[in-house]
Design a protein around this motif. Structure first.
Motif, short mmCIF file in Angstrom:
data_model
loop_
_atom_site.label_atom_id
_atom_site.label_comp_id
_atom_site.label_asym_id
_atom_site.label_seq_id
_atom_site.Cartn_x
_atom_site.Cartn_y
_atom_site.Cartn_z
N ARG A 145 0.82 -1.22 0.00
CA ARG A 145 0.00 0.00 0.00
C ARG A 145 0.86 1.28 0.00
O ARG A 145 1.81 1.41 0.75
N ARG A 146 0.48 2.21 -0.87
CA ARG A 146 1.09 3.54 -0.89
C ARG A 146 -0.04 4.55 -0.97
O ARG A 146 -0.99 4.36 -1.74
N GLU B 222 6.31 5.91 -7.17
CA GLU B 222 6.14 6.70 -5.93
C GLU B 222 5.56 8.09 -6.16
O GLU B 222 5.79 9.00 -5.39
N LEU C 298 4.29 9.73 -3.10
CA LEU C 298 3.47 8.77 -2.35
C LEU C 298 4.16 8.40 -1.04
O LEU C 298 5.38 8.51 -0.90
N HIS C 299 3.31 7.92 -0.14
CA HIS C 299 3.76 7.70 1.23
C HIS C 299 3.49 6.26 1.62
O HIS C 299 2.44 5.70 1.35
N HIS C 300 4.48 5.64 2.28
CA HIS C 300 4.30 4.28 2.81
C HIS C 300 4.02 4.43 4.30
O HIS C 300 4.87 4.89 5.04
#
Ligand code: AMP
Length: 288
Positions: A127-128, A148, A157-159
């Motif tokens: 998931r991102r 990303e 994008l963020h993890h």
């Protein structure tokens, strides 16, 4: 429309909740998002919640109930809400029932998004999310066009920090132990709906809408579980006569003489020692 979305972490509650909120024009209320916002804003409450969130454990009921009480009193939640990630245990579910009763806005239904364990793991690990516009991707199943980077707004994008291996397994364990019992809780209230949560986002959304359209129109009827038949130990008798058991027959009384005969009768007439005795008697007779 006032509904609760149930499902394990990674079942897609957040994604579906956003789409449902748009369709039915009610706010999407996610306790996870509210806690992350509090943490990002550095409020004392957010900082208090951080340790539990990082470990994949539940934040205390006191904090979560405080947040949700305030959120449900807001003007935009008067006509309903899609609750995502709340309630997470039986105590929260009972307080929610009480809260909604006081507000005179009972819950319409609880929808369980049903997803296999292996799919959950893949979804969580891949998931991102876009912190700018909230879009959700998965590097395995739904990757962004550019690495990303959000397709919609171009932000990076963020993890999520709690989407790492150790925290994921804790979150899944917490779900099994504390949140899953809510399935029976809402089933017993006649409020449970189950939707298959595997497949494409739009496909799952269509299934959700099929279940929720009647709710939005006020046409859903409670689905109460079938009564469980009490287990009877003995088969019921068909007639009163059959119910009376006949007394067992007495064995015929033996006469004293038959008793004696029985006592005299050798038990092993042809036993080995008897045969040997007969043989030796024959031999001695011959000798004579
Ligand atoms: P979520 O975004 O719903 O997966 O939530 C992320 C984390 O926030 C969870 O792992 C919990 O630590 C915390 N959290 C969210 N909702 C609740 C809740 N209703 N009760 C307790 N903790 C929660």
């Amino acid at each position: 429309m006032r509904i609760v979305l149930l499902g394990a972490p990674g079942s897609g509650k957040g994604t579906q909740a956003k789409k449902l909120a748009d369709k039915y024009r009610v706010p999407h209320v996610s306790t996870g998002d509210l806690l992350r916002e509090a943490l990002a804003a550095g409020t004392p409450l957010g900082l208090q919640a951080k340790a539990a969130m990082d470990a994949g454990q539940l934040v205390s009921d006191e904090i979560v109930l405080g947040i949700i009480r305030e959120r449900l009193r807001a003007a935009d939640a008067r006509n309903g809400a899609i609750l995502d990630g709340f309630p997470r245990n039986l105590a929260q579910a009972q307080v929610l029932d009480e809260m909604l009763r006081t507000l005179g806005q009972p819950l319409d239904c609880a929808v369980l998004l049903d997803v296999d364990f292996d799919v959950l793991l893949q979804r969580l690990a891949g998931r991102r999310t876009c912190e700018n516009c909230g879009a959700v991707y998965n590097i395995y199943t739904n990757p962004p066009r550019l690495d990303e980077q959000c397709d919609r707004c171009g932000a990076s994008l963020h993890h999520r920090p709690d989407d790492n291996e150790v925290t994921i397994s804790n979150r899944l364990r917490v779900y099994e132990l504390q949140t899953k019992p809510l399935v029976a809780f809402y089933r017993n209230q006649g409020k449970l709906e189950i939707v298959n949560g595997t497949g494409e986002v739009e496909e799952i959304f269509a299934r959700m809408v099929t279940v929720l359209d009647p709710v939005a129109k006020g046409l859903r009827k409670p689905k109460l579980p079938l009564p469980v038949k009490p287990k009877s130990k003995a088969k019921p008798a068909k007639t009163a006569k059959a119910a009376v058991k006949p007394l067992p027959k007495k064995p015929p009384a033996k006469s004293p003489s038959s008793k004696k005969k029985a006592a005299r009768k050798p038990v092993h007439a042809k036993s080995k020692p008897a045969k040997a005795a007969r043989r030796s008697a024959k031999k001695s007779r011959k000798r004579r």
